[in-house]
Motif scaffolding. Structure first.
Motif, short mmCIF file in Angstrom:
data_model
loop_
_atom_site.label_atom_id
_atom_site.label_comp_id
_atom_site.label_asym_id
_atom_site.label_seq_id
_atom_site.Cartn_x
_atom_site.Cartn_y
_atom_site.Cartn_z
N LEU A 178 0.83 -1.21 0.00
CA LEU A 178 0.00 0.00 0.00
C LEU A 178 0.86 1.26 0.00
O LEU A 178 0.56 2.24 -0.68
N ASN A 179 1.95 1.19 0.74
CA ASN A 179 2.85 2.35 0.81
C ASN A 179 3.40 2.69 -0.57
O ASN A 179 3.37 3.86 -0.99
N MET A 180 3.85 1.70 -1.29
CA MET A 180 4.42 1.96 -2.61
C MET A 180 3.35 2.40 -3.61
O MET A 180 3.57 3.30 -4.42
N ALA A 181 2.18 1.77 -3.54
CA ALA A 181 1.11 2.13 -4.47
C ALA A 181 0.70 3.59 -4.28
O ALA A 181 0.46 4.32 -5.25
N ALA A 182 0.64 4.01 -3.02
CA ALA A 182 0.25 5.40 -2.75
C ALA A 182 1.39 6.36 -3.11
O ALA A 182 1.17 7.40 -3.71
N LEU A 183 2.60 5.96 -2.76
CA LEU A 183 3.78 6.80 -3.02
C LEU A 183 3.90 7.12 -4.51
O LEU A 183 4.23 8.23 -4.89
N TRP A 184 3.62 6.12 -5.35
CA TRP A 184 3.81 6.29 -6.79
C TRP A 184 2.49 6.45 -7.54
O TRP A 184 2.46 6.34 -8.77
N ASN A 185 1.41 6.64 -6.79
CA ASN A 185 0.14 7.00 -7.42
C ASN A 185 -0.32 5.97 -8.45
O ASN A 185 -0.69 6.30 -9.57
N LEU A 186 -0.31 4.72 -8.06
CA LEU A 186 -0.51 3.64 -9.04
C LEU A 186 -1.97 3.23 -9.18
O LEU A 186 -2.74 3.27 -8.22
N PRO A 187 -2.34 2.80 -10.39
CA PRO A 187 -3.74 2.43 -10.66
C PRO A 187 -4.08 1.03 -10.16
O PRO A 187 -4.22 0.09 -10.95
N VAL A 188 -4.20 0.89 -8.86
CA VAL A 188 -4.53 -0.42 -8.31
C VAL A 188 -5.67 -0.26 -7.30
O VAL A 188 -5.65 0.65 -6.47
N VAL A 189 -6.68 -1.11 -7.44
CA VAL A 189 -7.78 -1.15 -6.49
C VAL A 189 -7.51 -2.29 -5.52
O VAL A 189 -7.45 -3.46 -5.91
N PHE A 190 -7.29 -1.94 -4.27
CA PHE A 190 -7.10 -2.95 -3.25
C PHE A 190 -8.48 -3.32 -2.71
O PHE A 190 -9.21 -2.46 -2.22
N ILE A 191 -8.82 -4.58 -2.84
CA ILE A 191 -10.16 -5.02 -2.42
C ILE A 191 -10.00 -5.98 -1.24
O ILE A 191 -9.52 -7.10 -1.40
N GLY A 250 -4.52 7.63 -8.68
CA GLY A 250 -3.83 6.76 -7.73
C GLY A 250 -4.70 5.65 -7.19
O GLY A 250 -5.82 5.44 -7.64
N PRO A 251 -4.17 4.93 -6.20
CA PRO A 251 -4.85 3.72 -5.72
C PRO A 251 -6.11 4.03 -4.92
O PRO A 251 -6.33 5.15 -4.48
N PHE A 252 -6.92 2.99 -4.75
CA PHE A 252 -8.20 3.12 -4.06
C PHE A 252 -8.42 1.85 -3.26
O PHE A 252 -8.02 0.76 -3.68
N PHE A 253 -9.01 1.99 -2.10
CA PHE A 253 -9.20 0.84 -1.21
C PHE A 253 -10.70 0.57 -1.05
O PHE A 253 -11.45 1.47 -0.70
N VAL A 254 -11.10 -0.64 -1.34
CA VAL A 254 -12.50 -1.03 -1.17
C VAL A 254 -12.56 -2.14 -0.13
O VAL A 254 -11.85 -3.14 -0.23
N GLU A 255 -13.38 -1.95 0.86
CA GLU A 255 -13.58 -3.00 1.86
C GLU A 255 -14.98 -3.59 1.68
O GLU A 255 -15.98 -2.87 1.78
#
Lengths: 363, 324
Positions: A178-191, A250-255
């Motif tokens: 999560l740290n790297m995804a946010a740091l580099w503004n990456l297009p990943v949805v963490f579900i 950037g990334p997005f978190f879905v719970e």
């Protein structure tokens, strides 16, 4: 501890007949229903085959959580990338992987989707951008971030959906990813599939917070919680998340708040939860719930739903027949695929002496 | 030919591949402004920019996992782990992800990843002085190289970056400032999986790699000068897959073998090597295979203590003299 089922707000009453939320067409709605039924029946047959010792090793059923995979994957593009954890049958089927090949993988046959090398926990289909079930908890979280980086690097408008459970959030690799995804503004949805248990550990035993989305805050990642027992709720959340990622934000978190109706694996005596809790969650079963919704909105009829169930059951019976009658991998193929480019020093003569070659670079 | 240090040779391989192939990216801790803990990547961010030379958080497992994903997404990542001691944090990603994907997903995709890391010691204390190549070399699915010379460092790194499989590329901190002739032409790959006879001899074979290869060469000079013993020296260069035919061929000529490593004696790489050579060369051997390795002790900080543990040319000379 959050053991009380969360009901999403009733959305049905305000909508006109034939309309689905989030811009979904009636056909998409019917497809999502069919996918959930496919997963449910696939898992029932997998469990039966396991009981008959036709499936070995570990078997983790997705029963109860179908709405998460189906809603999320329906909200993505067909060429968006998917990674998941070891409870992975749902992702494969939601992505449209060949049902017979998935079943044959469980049976360990050459016709399996990974030719019997991976088994239940390691289904994958690169041609459908499904990059695997991953069985070391959390390990695929930075891998998904890395794939997202490759998309960003090449300026491809693709998004990665990276599924994991609440248990994974206790592992360091979750935070590194999560740290790297946010740091580099990456297009990943963490579900995050929050099914309230990390194997046999309750949320209260494994995490200081019961809402996993709180953990995204420290990485300045937008997060949303959805009802994982409602396929439309999941669809809406992931649709929003994927749009966010695709637009370069950037990334997005879905719970997704969900629940597995069966044990962690087939070996689970379920001593850590009571039957009343399971019963209450079963009342939220995402399949009849969505079926009722479709009927109420006259998108389908009870007869059509019954037909879907029959068609899917026939499909699964055929998949089991296929798997059971498929050939085993040939024993002499056991060395295949260790390397993409095998190098066999035995196949060549002794390397000639290069004594006297000052560079030592004789090829 | 140009004379380069080992450090410059590694850098030159990365620069050459990055100029040739836009898919190649570097990532690691303090590899941009700082230039890398051993200054190997110095100057590369200036030429290629931060998208291709990525400064990372201190997160070894995350770095390797991320690099695996980038490789699956079509890039050619070279991940630097500051030392092999820190690579333990990434062991799961290396062993359970990188080494497994091609096999367990039925050959659907490979992981073209290079993990560059560094072995070595020098009053660094017990946690920073370890030698783990044997661990990586025990894993099917990995390729493991450990060059001794600047030319091999460059040529093997070119091969590693172009290889479709995960390659663990282990440098040595005590070799970075050594110098050697390196071909100036581009594309001079050194093939993975080929050992090299770097000194011919008739009486005993000394087989080693990385720093211990240089120690073996020095021991060979001493033994020739002082004992009149003619040593053949084999640089293994790649530990997996290992070029047994070259070692077996050499033993066929000399009938004696000393394996030279600096990892622990118990479970160290030399153990499995010894077992295999004994199987293959038993009838050729005139003496039991000797093994130089680190005593099973954590490497202490104090110079006085550390020096008595680090294997070097003297231990190799002693091993040969004991054989007679």
């Amino acid at each position: 501890m959050a053991t009380t089922p969360r009901k999403s707000r009733p959305r049905a009453a305000t909508r006109s007949a034939g309309a689905l939320p989030h811009g979904l067409t009636a056909q998409q709605g019917r497809d999502m229903y069919r996918k959930m039924v496919q997963i449910r029946h696939f898992e029932d047959h997998a469990a039966e085959a396991y009981a008959q010792a036709k499936v070995g090793g570990f078997l983790h059923l997705y029963i109860g959580e179908e709405a998460v995979a189906v809603g999320a994957i329906a909200a993505a593009r067909e060429d968006d990338h998917i990674l998941g954890h070891y409870r992975d049958h749902g992702y494969a089927l939601a992505r449209g992987c060949d049902v017979k090949a998935c079943m044959a993988e469980l049976f360990g046959r050459e016709t399996g989707i990974c030719h019997g090398r991976g088994g239940s926990m390691h289904l994958a289909d690169a041609s459908r951008h499904f990059w695997g079930g991953h069985a070391i908890v959390g390990s695929h979280i930075p891998i998904g971030a890395g794939m997202a980086y490759a998309m960003q690097y090449r300026e491809e408008p693709l998004v990665v959906l990276d599924f994991f459970g609440d248990g994974a959030t206790g592992n360091g690799i979750f935070h590194e990813g999560l740290n790297m995804a946010a740091l580099w503004n990456l297009p990943v949805v963490f579900i995050c599939e929050n099914n309230l248990y990390g194997m046999g550990a309750t949320l209260a035993e494994e995490s200081p917070v019961s809402d996993m989305m709180i953990k995204a805050e420290g990485y300045t990642m937008p997060a949303v919680q959805c009802d994982g027992m409602d396929v439309l709720s999941v669809y809406g959340a992931v649709q929003q998340a994927a749009e966010h990622c695709r637009s370069g934000k950037g990334p997005f978190f879905v719970e997704a708040m969900t629940y597995r109706f069966r044990g962690h694996s087939m070996a689970d005596p379920e001593l850590y939860r009571d039957k009343e809790e399971v019963r209450r969650w079963r009342e939220l079963d995402p399949i009849p719930r969505f079926g009722d919704f479709l009927v109420q909105h006259r998108i389908t009829s009870p007869q059509e739903l019954a037909e879907v169930n029959e068609e899917v059951e026939a499909e699964m019976l055929e998949a089991v027949r296929f798997a059971d009658s498929s050939p085993w991998p040939e024993p002499d193929t056991v060395d295949r695929w260790i390397y993409a480019k095998p190098i066999d020093p035995e196949a060549s003569e002794e390397t000639p002496s290069m004594a006297g070659d000052p560079a030592g670079a004789a090829t | 030919m140009a004379e380069l240090t080992y450090r410059e040779a590694v850098r030159s391989a990365m620069r050459e591949e990055m100029r040739r192939d836009s898919r190649v990216i570097l990532m690691g801790e303090s590899i941009t402004g700082y230039g890398g803990s051993y200054a190997v990547t110095k100057g590369l961010v200036e030429e290629f920019g931060p998208k291709r030379v990525m400064e990372t958080p201190i997160a070894e497992a995350g770095i390797v996992g991320f690099a695996i994903g980038a490789a699956m997404g079509g890039l050619r990542p070279v991940a630097e782990l500051m030392t092999v001691n820190f690579a333990l944090l990434a062991l799961d990603q290396i062993v359970n992800s990188a080494a497994k994907f091609h096999y367990m997903f039925g050959g659907q995709w490979s992981v073209p990843l290079v993990v560059r890391t560094v072995s070595g010691f020098g009053q660094l204390g017990p946690t920073h002085s370890q030698t783990f190549e044997g661990w990586f070399a025990s894993v099917p699915g990995l390729k493991v190289v450990m060059p001794a010379t600047p030319a091999d460092a460059k040529g093997l790194l070119l091969s590693a970056i172009r290889d479709p499989d995960p390659v663990i590329f282990i440098e040595h901190s005590l070799l970075y400032s050594t110098k050697g002739e390196v071909p100036e032409e581009v594309d001079r790959e050194v093939p993975i999986g080929r050992a090299a006879v770097v000194r011919e001899g008739t009486d005993v074979t000394l087989a080693g790699y990385s720093r211990m290869l240089l120690q073996a060469l020095h021991a060979a000079e001493v033994l020739e000068r002082e004992d009149g013993v003619s040593c053949e020296v084999v640089d293994l260069r790649t530990l997996r897959p290992l070029d047994y035919p070259t070692v077996v061929g050499s033993v066929g000529r000399t009938h004696r073998l000393v394996l030279c490593g600096e990892d622990w004696r118990t479970g160290g790489f030399g153990g499995s090597l010894l077992s295999e050579i004994q199987d293959r060369s038993f009838d050729d051997l005139d003496a039991p295979i000797a093994r130089v390795a680190m005593r099973d002790v954590p490497l202490p900080y104090s110079r006085r203590l550390e020096q008595q543990l680090i294997p070097g040319s003297q231990q190799i000379v002693d091993a040969v003299r004991r054989m007679s």
